[in-house]
Design a protein around this motif. Sequence first.
Motif, short mmCIF file in Angstrom:
data_model
loop_
_atom_site.label_atom_id
_atom_site.label_comp_id
_atom_site.label_asym_id
_atom_site.label_seq_id
_atom_site.Cartn_x
_atom_site.Cartn_y
_atom_site.Cartn_z
N HIS A 102 0.83 -1.27 0.39
CA HIS A 102 -0.22 0.31 0.22
C HIS A 102 0.70 1.34 0.03
N PHE A 103 2.17 0.96 0.51
CA PHE A 103 2.83 2.22 0.50
C PHE A 103 4.08 2.74 -0.58
N GLY A 104 4.39 3.92 -1.14
CA GLY A 104 5.62 3.86 -1.75
C GLY A 104 5.34 4.21 -2.78
N GLN A 105 3.61 4.45 -3.36
CA GLN A 105 2.48 4.95 -4.76
C GLN A 105 2.68 6.44 -4.18
N ASP A 106 3.14 6.73 -3.82
CA ASP A 106 2.73 8.26 -3.57
C ASP A 106 3.70 8.82 -4.50
N PRO A 107 2.91 9.24 -5.83
CA PRO A 107 3.48 10.43 -6.66
C PRO A 107 5.32 11.06 -5.96
N LYS A 108 4.64 11.75 -5.21
CA LYS A 108 5.85 13.02 -4.68
C LYS A 108 6.60 12.13 -3.36
N CYS A 109 6.45 10.85 -3.29
CA CYS A 109 7.68 9.69 -2.61
C CYS A 109 8.14 8.73 -3.48
N GLN A 110 9.09 8.71 -4.86
CA GLN A 110 9.35 8.50 -5.38
C GLN A 110 10.84 8.41 -5.69
N GLU A 111 11.65 9.26 -5.08
CA GLU A 111 12.65 9.77 -5.69
C GLU A 111 13.88 8.04 -4.46
N LYS A 112 14.34 7.07 -4.84
CA LYS A 112 15.15 6.50 -3.99
C LYS A 112 16.22 6.84 -3.26
N SER A 113 16.11 7.79 -3.63
CA SER A 113 17.82 8.66 -2.77
C SER A 113 17.39 9.88 -1.68
N GLN A 114 15.95 9.94 -1.67
CA GLN A 114 15.41 10.57 -0.37
C GLN A 114 14.39 9.51 0.40
N SER A 115 14.72 8.21 0.08
CA SER A 115 13.58 7.55 1.05
C SER A 115 13.64 8.45 2.46
N GLU A 116 15.12 7.23 3.17
CA GLU A 116 14.23 7.92 4.54
C GLU A 116 14.29 9.22 4.47
N LYS A 117 14.15 9.85 4.55
CA LYS A 117 13.26 11.14 4.76
C LYS A 117 11.88 11.01 4.20
N PHE A 118 11.63 10.77 3.67
CA PHE A 118 9.84 9.88 3.79
C PHE A 118 9.13 9.42 4.68
N ILE A 119 8.07 9.54 5.55
CA ILE A 119 7.58 9.26 6.38
C ILE A 119 5.79 8.62 5.43
N HIS A 120 5.66 7.41 5.84
CA HIS A 120 5.39 6.97 5.87
C HIS A 120 3.87 7.02 6.15
N LEU A 121 2.31 6.88 6.55
CA LEU A 121 1.30 7.14 7.13
C LEU A 121 0.16 6.79 6.87
N ASP A 122 0.37 5.61 7.92
CA ASP A 122 -1.65 4.82 8.05
C ASP A 122 -2.47 6.03 8.51
N GLY A 123 -3.87 6.56 8.43
CA GLY A 123 -4.20 6.96 8.94
C GLY A 123 -6.04 6.66 9.28
N THR A 124 -6.14 4.66 9.52
CA THR A 124 -7.37 4.27 9.79
C THR A 124 -7.19 4.24 11.30
N PRO A 125 -8.72 5.09 11.49
CA PRO A 125 -8.98 5.70 13.04
C PRO A 125 -9.32 4.32 13.36
N SER A 126 -10.19 3.44 13.27
CA SER A 126 -10.14 2.26 14.09
C SER A 126 -9.44 1.36 14.82
N TYR A 127 -8.14 1.17 14.31
CA TYR A 127 -6.67 0.32 14.99
C TYR A 127 -7.56 0.56 16.04
N MET A 128 -7.12 1.49 16.91
CA MET A 128 -7.31 2.27 17.95
C MET A 128 -8.80 1.63 18.69
#
Length: 334
Positions: A102-128
């Motif tokens: 599900h992650f890594g498909q955001d167009p603005k998060c494709q530059e592999k050299s910058q991958s360590e700077k990206f923060i992937h977010l899961d906004g599923t409220p029902s987890y809690m």
Amino acid sequence: QRGRGARGNPRAQDPGTGYMHEPKGGWTDNSDKPSPLWPTVFIVAAPKSGSTSLGEKLFELPQFCRPAPLKEQKVPWNTDKEVHFFDRPPDMRNGYGNYLRHFGQDPKCQEKSQSEKFIHLDGTPSYMMTRGGAVRIKKIIPPVLHRKLKFIAVFREPIARDLSWYNHQIAIDKFWNGPQYKKGMSYSDYVRTSVTIAQHKGGDATLEHVLQQGYFAVHLQQWLKEFNNKETLVLNYETLVHNTSDTLKRIALFLDFDAASWKDLNLPKANEREHAGKLKVQDIDSNTCEILHNWYSEHNEALYKLLEARRSEFPEMQPDFPRWAPPPCLKRQN
């Protein structure tokens, strides 16, 4: 044999609920350098509490990457904010590798050299609020990433939240919570149905009926058994909506970035569905309102006491959590 997986492996038991399956690839990646696609920021609590608006605000920034639904999963609950993995044990049988797709498909998060700077977010409220959600997250997220995990929990006055969830279901012409809920039913009938189901099932510690979505103290207590308080920022929905600028600055501090990165400090409107019969809290008849008010009062008090008693344990930038005002639908007392 109960408690053992399909191949006799006790480790195959779901750590959250005892649901038995053997996930592909094991429970998690225990290597020192796990995939950079693992999400480390989560927006949790309950549906219709501003999680979509908050997620969209974070996705405005270049470092926050949104998830994507999988093409083969033609289900409405997988969106570009909500993955619904840790709250759906049957989906976990495909293993954490399927979650990471599900992650890594955001167009603005494709530059592999910058991958360590990206923060992937899961906004599923029902987890809690889902039984075992916190246990699964802790078990499945690689241990080396645990120190990076951040959770934002937004709690909304439970009657307003419940009504908003009802309005949402009316707008999409579908009730999600069981066959007892009839198409087009009034909110009063909806509440009475919820109460009947709740009285039949009972219990506080697991999400087994709609009204339990508002048992915030129960959910938070279960959550804090698995995660350090400093990892969870608790917000009042009213504060988020009415004191947005200050709240967003506190969120920026919590997530360790400069709030000046945003073009503005306004919260975008998202996931609002208008329809002719949309109700407001003041539209609820007084009898139905009193039923809900009495139902939730004890749970609200428990939340206030929990947050007050453990105030020093939460992040220092956490704002005060004001008490919710009595709902405007209650009968005026002479």
